[in-house]
Design an enzyme around this catalytic site. Structure first.
Site, PDB file in Angstrom:
ATOM      1  N   GLY A 156       0.787  -1.234   0.000  1.00 36.11           N
ATOM      2  CA  GLY A 156       0.000   0.000   0.000  1.00 36.11           C
ATOM      3  C   GLY A 156       0.814   1.276   0.000  1.00 36.11           C
ATOM      4  O   GLY A 156       0.259   2.367   0.172  1.00 36.11           O
ATOM      5  N   TRP A 206       2.443   3.025  -2.395  1.00 31.31           N
ATOM      6  CA  TRP A 206       2.144   4.014  -3.445  1.00 31.31           C
ATOM      7  C   TRP A 206       0.799   4.688  -3.198  1.00 31.31           C
ATOM      8  O   TRP A 206       0.679   5.904  -3.314  1.00 31.31           O
ATOM      9  CB  TRP A 206       2.156   3.352  -4.828  1.00 31.31           C
ATOM     10  CG  TRP A 206       3.539   3.120  -5.389  1.00 31.31           C
ATOM     11  CD1 TRP A 206       4.717   3.216  -4.717  1.00 31.31           C
ATOM     12  CD2 TRP A 206       3.865   2.742  -6.744  1.00 31.31           C
ATOM     13  NE1 TRP A 206       5.765   2.925  -5.568  1.00 31.31           N
ATOM     14  CE2 TRP A 206       5.271   2.635  -6.808  1.00 31.31           C
ATOM     15  CE3 TRP A 206       3.110   2.481  -7.871  1.00 31.31           C
ATOM     16  CZ2 TRP A 206       5.939   2.272  -7.992  1.00 31.31           C
ATOM     17  CZ3 TRP A 206       3.763   2.126  -9.058  1.00 31.31           C
ATOM     18  CH2 TRP A 206       5.168   2.032  -9.110  1.00 31.31           C
ATOM     19  N   ASP A 262      -4.561  -6.426  -5.686  1.00 33.63           N
ATOM     20  CA  ASP A 262      -3.354  -7.241  -5.434  1.00 33.63           C
ATOM     21  C   ASP A 262      -3.781  -8.667  -5.085  1.00 33.63           C
ATOM     22  O   ASP A 262      -4.886  -8.888  -4.580  1.00 33.63           O
ATOM     23  CB  ASP A 262      -2.527  -6.656  -4.278  1.00 33.63           C
ATOM     24  CG  ASP A 262      -1.062  -7.100  -4.338  1.00 33.63           C
ATOM     25  OD1 ASP A 262      -0.183  -6.248  -4.581  1.00 33.63           O
ATOM     26  OD2 ASP A 262      -0.785  -8.320  -4.154  1.00 33.63           O
ATOM     27  N   ASP A 305      -6.427 -11.244  -8.789  1.00 33.35           N
ATOM     28  CA  ASP A 305      -5.376 -11.280  -9.805  1.00 33.35           C
ATOM     29  C   ASP A 305      -5.698 -10.228 -10.865  1.00 33.35           C
ATOM     30  O   ASP A 305      -6.851 -10.089 -11.259  1.00 33.35           O
ATOM     31  CB  ASP A 305      -5.371 -12.684 -10.447  1.00 33.35           C
ATOM     32  CG  ASP A 305      -4.167 -12.919 -11.336  1.00 33.35           C
ATOM     33  OD1 ASP A 305      -3.893 -12.073 -12.213  1.00 33.35           O
ATOM     34  OD2 ASP A 305      -3.500 -13.952 -11.157  1.00 33.35           O
ATOM     35  N   ASP A 360       3.120  -1.652 -10.094  1.00 34.95           N
ATOM     36  CA  ASP A 360       4.411  -2.015  -9.500  1.00 34.95           C
ATOM     37  C   ASP A 360       4.480  -3.538  -9.386  1.00 34.95           C
ATOM     38  O   ASP A 360       5.134  -4.081  -8.501  1.00 34.95           O
ATOM     39  CB  ASP A 360       4.503  -1.359  -8.114  1.00 34.95           C
ATOM     40  CG  ASP A 360       5.925  -1.254  -7.590  1.00 34.95           C
ATOM     41  OD1 ASP A 360       6.872  -1.390  -8.392  1.00 34.95           O
ATOM     42  OD2 ASP A 360       6.083  -1.022  -6.379  1.00 34.95           O
ATOM     43  N   LYS A 411       6.175  -0.679 -13.713  1.00 34.26           N
ATOM     44  CA  LYS A 411       7.486  -1.283 -13.459  1.00 34.26           C
ATOM     45  C   LYS A 411       7.656  -2.522 -14.336  1.00 34.26           C
ATOM     46  O   LYS A 411       6.725  -3.323 -14.468  1.00 34.26           O
ATOM     47  CB  LYS A 411       7.605  -1.714 -11.999  1.00 34.26           C
ATOM     48  CG  LYS A 411       8.942  -2.439 -11.750  1.00 34.26           C
ATOM     49  CD  LYS A 411       9.184  -2.689 -10.298  1.00 34.26           C
ATOM     50  CE  LYS A 411       8.373  -3.848  -9.781  1.00 34.26           C
ATOM     51  NZ  LYS A 411       8.558  -4.066  -8.339  1.00 34.26           N
TER      52      LYS A 411
END
Ligand SMILES: C[S@@+](CC[C@H](N)C(=O)[O-])C[C@H]1O[C@@H](n2cnc3c(N)ncnc32)[C@H](O)[C@@H]1O
Length: 187
Positions: A47, A49, A66, A82, A105, A145
């Site tokens: 958590g 970000w 997540d 997912d 990320d 990312k």
């Protein structure tokens, strides 16, 4: 700054992870300044970000997803799911095409077999890009990312099909030996 000191800085400043400084550096460099942004945070646990964004832009609304559960972040609507199933989350699905900012990320589990990992990372990247393209609005921004590998150039080229500006960042808080790298896309 030494790598460990980013974690200490995060602790001192009350953030959940050192990852906030990677996002912060990118947002500063691109001069991001949408005070009331609607954000989709992909792979948001623990958590860091989301917590950073809600503190920086208190008028923003955040949705996070997540595989792992997280301690609640004030202002974040969290869904344990997912990313591949995001379209099944009605509350997020109803907001298709309306997000200002999609951030990812995601860190996939690695097998250690280079070819297999490269393909898995690439497929996850493409899935994340698909989500960003369908959930962002017409002037949206995507920060993702990924990892340096032989398919990175293909992924960047794929991003260029959807974003008028694509840039690559290696933030100072990102461990140089991790090979992680961030791509930024602006519509
Ligand atoms: C590096 S962490 C994210 C850190 C976060 N940005 C922060 O600041 O706290 C990566 C996350 O991606 C999540 N993840 C990996 N694969 C995923 C998937 N297929 N769907 C959803 N989340 C996934 C992991 O569970 C992990 O929590």
């Amino acid at each position: 700054m030494l790598q460990d000191t980013w974690a200490l800085k995060a602790q001192r400043e009350g953030y959940r992870s050192r990852a906030v400084y990677k996002l912060e550096e990118i947002l500063v460099k691109v001069k991001y300044n949408n005070q009331s942004c609607k954000v989709l945070d992909i792979g948001c646990a623990p958590g860091g970000w989301s917590d950073y964004l809600i503190k920086k832009y208190p008028k923003s609304s955040l949705y996070g997803i997540d595989l792992l559960d997280i301690k609640p972040v004030k202002g974040l609507k969290f869904f344990r799911e997912d990313i591949c199933n995001i379209d099944n989350i009605t509350e997020i699905h109803n907001k298709k095409g309306s997000f200002d900012l999609v951030i990812s990320d995601l860190a996939p589990n690695l097998s250690g077999i280079r070819d297999v990992d490269e393909i898995n990372i690439h497929e996850l990247n493409l899935e994340t890009l698909r989500v960003a393209v369908s959930y962002l609005n017409d002037s949206g921004t995507f920060i993702v990312k990924t990892f340096q590998n032989t398919l990175l150039k293909n992924f960047r080229t794929e991003m260029e099909n959807y974003f008028s500006l694509v840039q690559t960042f290696k933030p100072a808080a990102s461990k140089s030996k991790s090979g992680e790298i961030y791509l930024y896309g602006d519509k």
